[in-house]
Structures are given as structure tokens and as C-alpha cells.
Design a protein around this motif. Structure first.
Motif, PDB file in Angstrom:
ATOM      1  N   SER A  87       0.813  -1.334  -0.093  1.00 52.39           N
ATOM      2  CA  SER A  87       0.102   0.088   0.088  1.00 52.39           C
ATOM      3  C   SER A  87       0.747   1.320  -0.026  1.00 52.39           C
ATOM      4  CB  SER A  87      -0.796   0.041   1.262  1.00 52.39           C
ATOM      5  OG  SER A  87      -1.391   1.217   1.554  1.00 52.39           O
ATOM      6  N   LEU A  89      -0.147   3.997   1.261  1.00 54.16           N
ATOM      7  CA  LEU A  89      -0.544   4.980   2.246  1.00 54.16           C
ATOM      8  C   LEU A  89       0.185   4.012   3.418  1.00 54.16           C
ATOM      9  CD1 LEU A  89      -2.424   7.259   2.060  1.00 54.16           C
ATOM     10  CD2 LEU A  89      -2.254   6.006   0.138  1.00 54.16           C
ATOM     11  N   LEU A  90      -0.220   2.751   3.759  1.00 56.57           N
ATOM     12  CA  LEU A  90       0.007   2.082   4.824  1.00 56.57           C
ATOM     13  C   LEU A  90       1.319   1.561   4.935  1.00 56.57           C
ATOM     14  CD1 LEU A  90      -1.815   1.329   7.303  1.00 56.57           C
ATOM     15  CD2 LEU A  90      -2.019  -0.714   6.359  1.00 56.57           C
ATOM     16  N   HIS A  97       5.541   7.998   0.199  1.00 55.89           N
ATOM     17  CA  HIS A  97       4.213   8.286   0.971  1.00 55.89           C
ATOM     18  C   HIS A  97       3.707   9.512   0.784  1.00 55.89           C
ATOM     19  CE1 HIS A  97       1.781   9.413   4.516  1.00 55.89           C
ATOM     20  NE2 HIS A  97       1.367   8.058   4.602  1.00 55.89           N
ATOM     21  N   SER A 237      -6.353   1.228  -1.970  1.00 57.39           N
ATOM     22  CA  SER A 237      -5.898   1.394  -0.322  1.00 57.39           C
ATOM     23  C   SER A 237      -7.468   1.998   0.326  1.00 57.39           C
ATOM     24  CB  SER A 237      -5.125   2.741  -0.254  1.00 57.39           C
ATOM     25  OG  SER A 237      -3.772   2.283  -0.410  1.00 57.39           O
ATOM     26  N   SER A 240      -9.428  -1.232   0.502  1.00 60.50           N
ATOM     27  CA  SER A 240      -8.913  -2.124   1.444  1.00 60.50           C
ATOM     28  C   SER A 240      -9.141  -2.191   2.708  1.00 60.50           C
ATOM     29  CB  SER A 240      -7.297  -2.305   1.166  1.00 60.50           C
ATOM     30  OG  SER A 240      -6.866  -2.834  -0.154  1.00 60.50           O
TER      31      SER A 240
END
Length: 402
Positions: A87, A89-90, A97, A237, A240
């Protein structure tokens, strides 16, 4: 185990946080880890556990030394191939990021959600009316906590109604995969290829409605705010992490009100407390129980040096009930200020969709408060075990109409 010069040897625990007993009731494990010290070595997985609020908060906000890019699960991406593209983001840190986070924060921020408020309130009112029409006893997990997010959130992203039921099993496997390769991961392995293909397909530009969050991500790519290769991963994302966590957060707040009738009466008297109630439930139950980080250098925590490359397991649920930070932490209490809880993470990786979850909760709780005078348990509850989530399978309640 390397501890480094001048390091204090941490206490060791043989516990398995991912066995079914601890997933069913993590409280005793959390209490023992907090009592043992600021850092505990989990020998089963050769990882370092942080369960006190102070250390968990510090690790979440220190992305330079506690990286996400090596994976927020047990698997270490320095040495292991991820089962899917990480991901943006994660599982990424600056600078990779930054652009995806900046784009998505603008798209799903409070100002952007304002246009959805009236529609979601009407959707929640309609759902509550239909549920009340089926009888007094209701299992609120499928009837409300699952039904409402699956109705409003995928629509806001812009994906078609057909196939939305795939989102829950996909998310369940995703969060299981952050843990060890145990029976829970094995149970989802047979379906995950098909589920992943379906989810990835929904992230394509031509599958998304022109007025949703997903189309806005692609428009940002057209402007050059992120690349066209990144766009479908950013949409993914949303899909998910945007459903399962909200489902179990809503389940938590409904269970809290069923077991704390005085707090439900307080909400009915003051519906503006709906968002406070949701945040307090997220603190109290912590739908996301754990996340991992990886040390980027030898880092000292509470006198222990955690070596470079070591995995660190942060117990968000334990931190959210740490009596060093919270008064009467085991009580669900609307007089509490729950801000500062780590149920949505903290720092640059804090949940970008938390405002969406709060609006969903506000919509549903407000609709219930207008129509239901009392929520009371109507049978035994059942947990759904997941390696990362504090999840629910069933919460039967009796809804007393006003």
C-alpha cells in the motif's frame, strides 16, 4: 538476541498474540505485557512488543526509526516478497508516501465529505426503518454494522453495486495476512486470488463513477499530483482499509450501547455526542488491535536497545486501555475525551479515512437515537477471529422503539 551496548535485557514472553484464546479475549495478555515493562520480547516470533500508551504513541509518530515500508505485518519486506504490491499509504514512508497521502487527504477530508452528510443521513434513516420493520430482535452486525458501510462507502468511492459483498472477505484476508501464516490465513488463501482480481478491477478508471472518490484520484493523476501508476493503488487503499475497520467500529459502538444503557440514554438526550461515542468505542474496543513496524537503526526504548531490522509489534488495543493514560479504561464512557487514542494510528500514517468512518457512525447512531429508546442484549455474542482486527460475527439485541 542482540541488545547492544548498555542495553537492558527486556522481559521475555512465550505468549502467542495470534492464538485463538488471545484473539477471543486479548485483555489478560495486554495487561501482562503492560505490567512486564515498556518493551517485551516475544520469543515465538522474535519480535519486540510495545503495549503501553507512551511507547506505542512514540513509535507511531517516529516514522524515521520505526518504518512502515518494511511492512506493517510480521513479514519483513527487507527480506520477503509481499503477497501483493504494498500500500502506498500504509506500507510506504516519505518521500514515496507523501504525494498519495496529500491527494487522498484532500479527497476524503472533512470539507469534501460535507456533500455526503444529508444523503448518508437519509440512507441511515431508511436502513433503520427497514431493520425495525423486521422485528424487535436484530443481529446488528449484518443488519446495521455491515449493511450501512457496504451501502454508502463503495458508492462514495464510485464502484458499482454488483459485487460489493467481495469487500469484506478481501479485507478479512488482508488483515489476517499481517499476522503469522496460521490457520486464519490458510482459510482465506483459496479465495484471495479471485477477490484480489475483483478489487483490482474496481480501481480502473473506466469502472469508477465520475463523481466519486476514485475518479477524483484519477483526476489528480491527470493533473500530475501523482502518477497514473499510483492512481489504482491509491483507490485500492480506500477499498482495502475503508470497510472492515468501519464495520467492526460500528459493531463495537452498538455493543457498547447494548451493555451500557446509561450511555445510550445520554446519547438520546444529546445526539451531538455521536462522534464522541464512536471515538470512545474505537478506544474501548480498538477494531485495529495491532500493527508492526521495523527498526531502521538500533533504537533505545525504555532502556532496551531494539536492533536495526527487528520487527516491533505495537498493541494499539493495549495502549488504548493503559491505566497510565486513561482513567477507568475498561469503561465505555461518553463523559470521557477519547481524543489521543491510537485506534486510528497516529502521526503521518494515521488513518486517512477516519473522517469517513466518523460520518458513517454519526449518520447511523443519529438515526437509531431518533427511533430506538433502548438497546439491550438478546442472546450470546460471537467474535470473528482475525489476526489484526477485534472483529464481530454476531451481536443479537432487542431494539425498543420510541
Amino acid at each position: 538476541m542482540t541488545t547492544g551496548a548498555g542495553s537492558v535485557q527486556p522481559p521475555t514472553s512465550l505468549a502467542d498474540p495470534f492464538d485463538h484464546g488471545n484473539l477471543e479475549d486479548p485483555g489478560p495478555l495486554h495487561e501482562s505485557l503492560r505490567a512486564a515493562g515498556p518493551v517485551v520480547h516475544l520469543s515465538r516470533y522474535d519480535t519486540y512488543a510495545l503495549a503501553r500508551y507512551e511507547q506505542v504513541h512514540a513509535a507511531l509518530t517516529d516514522w524515521q526509526r520505526f518504518q512502515s515500508a518494511a511492512g506493517v505485518g510480521l513479514s519483513n519486506f527487507r527480506y520477503e516478497e509481499p503477497w501483493r504490491p504494498p500500500s502506498l499509504l500504509l506500507e510506504a514512508d516519505p518521500p514515496r508516501h507523501d504525494a498519495p497521502r496529500r491527494v487522498l487527504s484532500a479527497i476524503v477530508g472533512p470539507r469534501s465529505l460535507h456533500r455526503l452528510r444529508a444523503k448518508w443521513a437519509a440512507d441511515a434513516a431508511g436502513l433503520v426503518d427497514r431493520v425495525l420493520g423486521t422485528g424487535d430482535v436484530v443481529d446488528v452486525v449484518p443488519a446495521l454494522a455491515e449493511a450501512f458501510p457496504l451501502r454508502v462507502f463503495p458508492g462514495a468511492v464510485g464502484i458499482p453495486a454488483d459485487g460489493r459483498e467481495n469487500l469484506l472477505p478481501y479485507g478479512d484476508h488482508l488483515f489476517n495476512a499481517f499476522g503469522p501464516p496460521n490457520d486464519l490465513v490458510a482459510a482465506g488463501a483459496g479465495r484471495i486470488a479471485g477477490l484480489s482480481a475483483w478489487v483490482n478491477g474496481q480501481c480502473a478508471r473506466d469502472r469508477l463513477a465520475p463523481d466519486g472518490f476514485g475518479a477524483a484520484v484519477w483526476a489528480a493523476a491527470d493533473r500530475g499530483d501523482l502518477t497514473h501508476e499510483q492512481a489504482p493503488l491509491v483507490v485500492r487503499s480506500l477499498l482495502s482499509a475503508g470497510v472492515d475497520t468501519t464495520v467492526h467500529g460500528l459493531s463495537a459502538v452498538l455493543y457498547a450501547f447494548a451493555t451500557h444503557p446509561d450511555q445510550w440514554e445520554r446519547l438520546r438526550e444529546q445526539p451531538s455526542l455521536a462522534r464522541v461515542a464512536f471515538d470512545e468505542a474505537v478506544r474501548w474496543e480498538s477494531p485495529v488491535q495491532t500493527f508492526f513496524r521495523t527498526a531502521t537503526t538500533d533504537v533505545r526504548v525504555g532502556g532496551t536497545v531494539i536492533p536495526d531490522g527487528a520487527k516491533i509489534l505495537m498493541f494499539l488495543g493495549a495502549a488504548n486501555r493503559d491505566p497510565r493514560r486513561w482513567t477507568a479504561p475498561d469503561r465505555f464512557d461518553l463523559s470521557r475525551d477519547p481524543s489521543g487514542h491510537v485506534g486510528f494510528g497516529m502521526g503521518i500514517h494515521q488513518c486517512v479515512g477516519q473522517h469517513i468512518a466518523r460520518l458513517e457512525a454519526e449518520s447511523l447512531l443519529t438515526a437509531l437515537a431518533r427511533r430506538v429508546s433502548r438497546i439491550e442484549p438478546a442472546g450470546p455474542v460471537a467474535r470473528h477471529h482475525n489476526n489484526t482486527l477485534r472483529a464481530w460475527h454476531s451481536i443479537p439485541v432487542r431494539l425498543h422503539r420510541k
